[in-house]
Design a protein around this motif. Structure first.
Motif, PDB file in Angstrom:
ATOM      1  N   VAL A 121       4.499   6.257   6.918  1.00  0.00           N
ATOM      2  CA  VAL A 121       5.334   7.564   6.470  1.00  0.00           C
ATOM      3  C   VAL A 121       5.629   8.310   7.738  1.00  0.00           C
ATOM      4  O   VAL A 121       6.776   8.540   7.749  1.00  0.00           O
ATOM      5  CB  VAL A 121       4.880   8.137   5.337  1.00  0.00           C
ATOM      6  CG1 VAL A 121       5.675   9.426   4.963  1.00  0.00           C
ATOM      7  CG2 VAL A 121       4.607   7.558   4.075  1.00  0.00           C
ATOM      8  N   CYS A 154       2.635  12.304   3.985  1.00  0.00           N
ATOM      9  CA  CYS A 154       3.101  11.844   2.600  1.00  0.00           C
ATOM     10  C   CYS A 154       4.839  12.436   2.421  1.00  0.00           C
ATOM     11  O   CYS A 154       5.006  13.206   3.208  1.00  0.00           O
ATOM     12  CB  CYS A 154       2.127  12.072   1.294  1.00  0.00           C
ATOM     13  SG  CYS A 154       1.749  13.772   0.989  1.00  0.00           S
ATOM     14  N   THR A 190       3.598   9.875  -5.311  1.00  0.00           N
ATOM     15  CA  THR A 190       3.451  10.600  -3.849  1.00  0.00           C
ATOM     16  C   THR A 190       2.316   9.503  -3.248  1.00  0.00           C
ATOM     17  O   THR A 190       1.167   9.604  -3.454  1.00  0.00           O
ATOM     18  CB  THR A 190       3.057  11.939  -3.704  1.00  0.00           C
ATOM     19  OG1 THR A 190       3.885  12.653  -4.393  1.00  0.00           O
ATOM     20  CG2 THR A 190       3.334  12.279  -2.341  1.00  0.00           C
ATOM     21  N   SER A 191       2.712   8.371  -2.551  1.00  0.00           N
ATOM     22  CA  SER A 191       2.166   7.578  -1.786  1.00  0.00           C
ATOM     23  C   SER A 191       1.038   7.936  -0.693  1.00  0.00           C
ATOM     24  O   SER A 191       1.449   8.730  -0.036  1.00  0.00           O
ATOM     25  CB  SER A 191       2.891   6.364  -1.106  1.00  0.00           C
ATOM     26  OG  SER A 191       3.689   5.652  -2.092  1.00  0.00           O
ATOM     27  N   ALA A 193      -1.019  10.387  -0.957  1.00  0.00           N
ATOM     28  CA  ALA A 193      -0.965  12.050  -0.709  1.00  0.00           C
ATOM     29  C   ALA A 193      -2.512  12.205  -0.774  1.00  0.00           C
ATOM     30  O   ALA A 193      -2.890  13.204  -0.080  1.00  0.00           O
ATOM     31  CB  ALA A 193      -0.569  12.512  -1.923  1.00  0.00           C
ATOM     32  N   ALA A 196      -3.418  12.214   2.934  1.00  0.00           N
ATOM     33  CA  ALA A 196      -2.362  12.685   4.102  1.00  0.00           C
ATOM     34  C   ALA A 196      -2.847  14.126   4.400  1.00  0.00           C
ATOM     35  O   ALA A 196      -3.410  14.790   3.788  1.00  0.00           O
ATOM     36  CB  ALA A 196      -1.107  13.058   3.503  1.00  0.00           C
ATOM     37  N   CYS A 199       2.733  17.023   4.195  1.00  0.00           N
ATOM     38  CA  CYS A 199       3.626  16.362   3.497  1.00  0.00           C
ATOM     39  C   CYS A 199       5.055  16.995   3.504  1.00  0.00           C
ATOM     40  O   CYS A 199       5.132  18.173   3.779  1.00  0.00           O
ATOM     41  CB  CYS A 199       3.296  16.723   1.825  1.00  0.00           C
ATOM     42  SG  CYS A 199       4.370  16.105   0.616  1.00  0.00           S
TER      43      CYS A 199
END
Length: 431
Positions: A121, A154, A190-191, A193, A196, A199
């Motif tokens: 991401v 993310c 939210t992949s 998260a 992460a 964001c």
């Protein structure tokens, strides 16, 4: 169009293969093939260490300073390249690579089944967006940690009432007297998260604004206890890659707005244009490996002798080749975000439906045995799926996440074919 690679590309391929062979060893080798879609829970700490290994090798962000497909690299460096970059390196110390060399790296990475990327991401979505819309200060602050494999990101786009209809976001960000934004709202699907560090959040910064007006893209740190809460979402596969994220006055600095306040829709759409670039070709290598596994299963069970199933297998192979040629054709077209408004939607329609049909085929070649679960129901984790079962269940979402098929068809109809927009009448049954 010539889809062949040149001598420089093949030399780059040999370099990539040699590096992967030397470094994909030990724990990294044992994590091979793990951490892909539906399996992001696997080997998290090892895969994060692998990100740092890639960073040390200069393999993260190899396209950030690239020029055209025929450029050797030197003339295509991004203007933010620093004077103390290492010899042979481009933006922020990463390798320079042309577009075709980026494809080569993606293919070689997928062929050796290197661990699933946890930094995708940040590298492939946020970084190109910062290079296109961000300030020099934002680039200098956020790109080096991504390039080193140290910072994971993310994406805070979808909400319970604003998924494919992204313009309906309700998460709000209010700016106080010292310029700090306070973000309040909920994001969903939210992949990664839960892993992460940061964001990028699409939020409404202008009170009373509607639809795509008054939105901003803010960079929000995730480590804010009491202000940011992450709740995993358990999926059909039994895993929890996706999450709900709740922001309760989470803080974002005033100079961490990408593209300026109120320009969030333009930046968000530009970011989505980067989502289906070179990485789609690596994705297709993974698809080919999954198809090979389905073919082997068909041979093992004897179902390959069935002419109907054999025809479906051949059709899957042929469609995968078409997807590759379409992706190469699109990448070779040049231009920046929005240069071909329909290309990302066409690509998403192609691979989403194809992968879903592959999951269905994986179950068909196995027959009734496909429904058999674990043999030890007293095991500590009885809900355990094999690779083909996970493929089938996870692929049910392929035509929904990342923009549903219906949304993709609307984009193609309106922005490419010039058809009239769908009428937005009152909800049926409403007064």
């Amino acid at each position: 169009m010539d889809f062949a690679f040149g001598d420089a590309d093949e030399a780059f391929r040999r370099e990539a293969r040699a590096w992967l062979q030397e470094h994909l060893v030990g724990e990294f080798a044992r994590a091979a093939g793990q951490g892909g879609p539906g399996s992001e829970h696997e080997r998290g700490s090892v895969r994060r260490a692998w990100e740092r290994e890639l960073g040390r090798g200069g393999w993260i962000g190899i396209g950030w300073g690239a020029g055209g497909a025929s450029d050797s690299g030197a003339a295509g460096a991004h203007p933010c390249e620093t004077g103390n970059s290492r010899v042979g390196r481009g933006v922020y110390g990463v390798r320079r690579a042309t577009l075709t060399q980026q494809v080569v790296w993606a293919e070689e990475y997928a062929r050796v089944r290197a661990p699933g990327r946890s930094g995708h991401v940040g590298e492939n979505l946020l970084a190109p967006t910062l290079l296109a819309y961000g300030t020099q200060e934002q680039q200098d602050a956020f790109l080096p940690p991504i390039a080193r494999g140290e910072a994971l990101w993310c994406q805070g786009y979808s909400e319970p009432g604003a998924g494919s209809d992204l313009a309906g976001v309700r998460t709000a960000a209010v700016r106080d007297g010292d310029g700090t934004y306070h973000v309040t709202g909920q994001k969903i699907w939210t992949s990664l998260a839960h892993e992460a560090d940061w964001c990028f959040v699409l939020a409404r910064t202008e009170p009373g604004s509607h639809r795509h007006h008054g939105l901003s893209l803010l960079l929000v740190p995730m480590d804010q206890p009491g202000r940011v809460e992450v709740r995993p979402i358990r999926q059909l596969t039994g895993t929890s890659e996706f999450n709900e994220v709740f922001f309760d006055g989470a803080r974002a600095r005033g100079d961490h707005v990408v593209g300026g306040a109120g320009n969030g829709w333009r930046v968000a759409m530009g970011l989505l244009g980067f989502e289906r670039g070179v990485s789609t070709l690596a994705q297709q290598i993974g698809f080919a490996q999954e198809l090979d596994a389905v073919v082997r299963e068909a041979l093992r069970t004897g179902s390959a002798a069935d002419p109907v199933l054999r025809d479906r297998l051949v059709r899957q192979w042929a469609e995968l080749r078409v997807m590759r040629w379409n992706a190469l054709r699109t990448l070779g077209g040049g231009g920046g975000p929005g240069a071909d408004a329909g290309a990302p939607s066409v690509a998403k329609l192609l691979w989403g439906g194809w992968h879903q049909r592959l999951g269905e085929l994986a179950m068909a070649v196995r027959g009734t045995a496909a429904a058999i679960g674990p043999t030890d129901w007293h095991a500590e984790a009885p809900y355990e799926l094999d690779a083909l079962q996970r493929l089938f269940l996870f692929s049910r979402a392929d035509t929904v996440y990342g923009g549903s098929d219906e949304i993709q068809r609307n984009i193609i109809a309106e922005r490419v074919l010039g058809l009239p927009r769908e009428a937005k009448g009152p909800v049926r049954g409403a007064p």
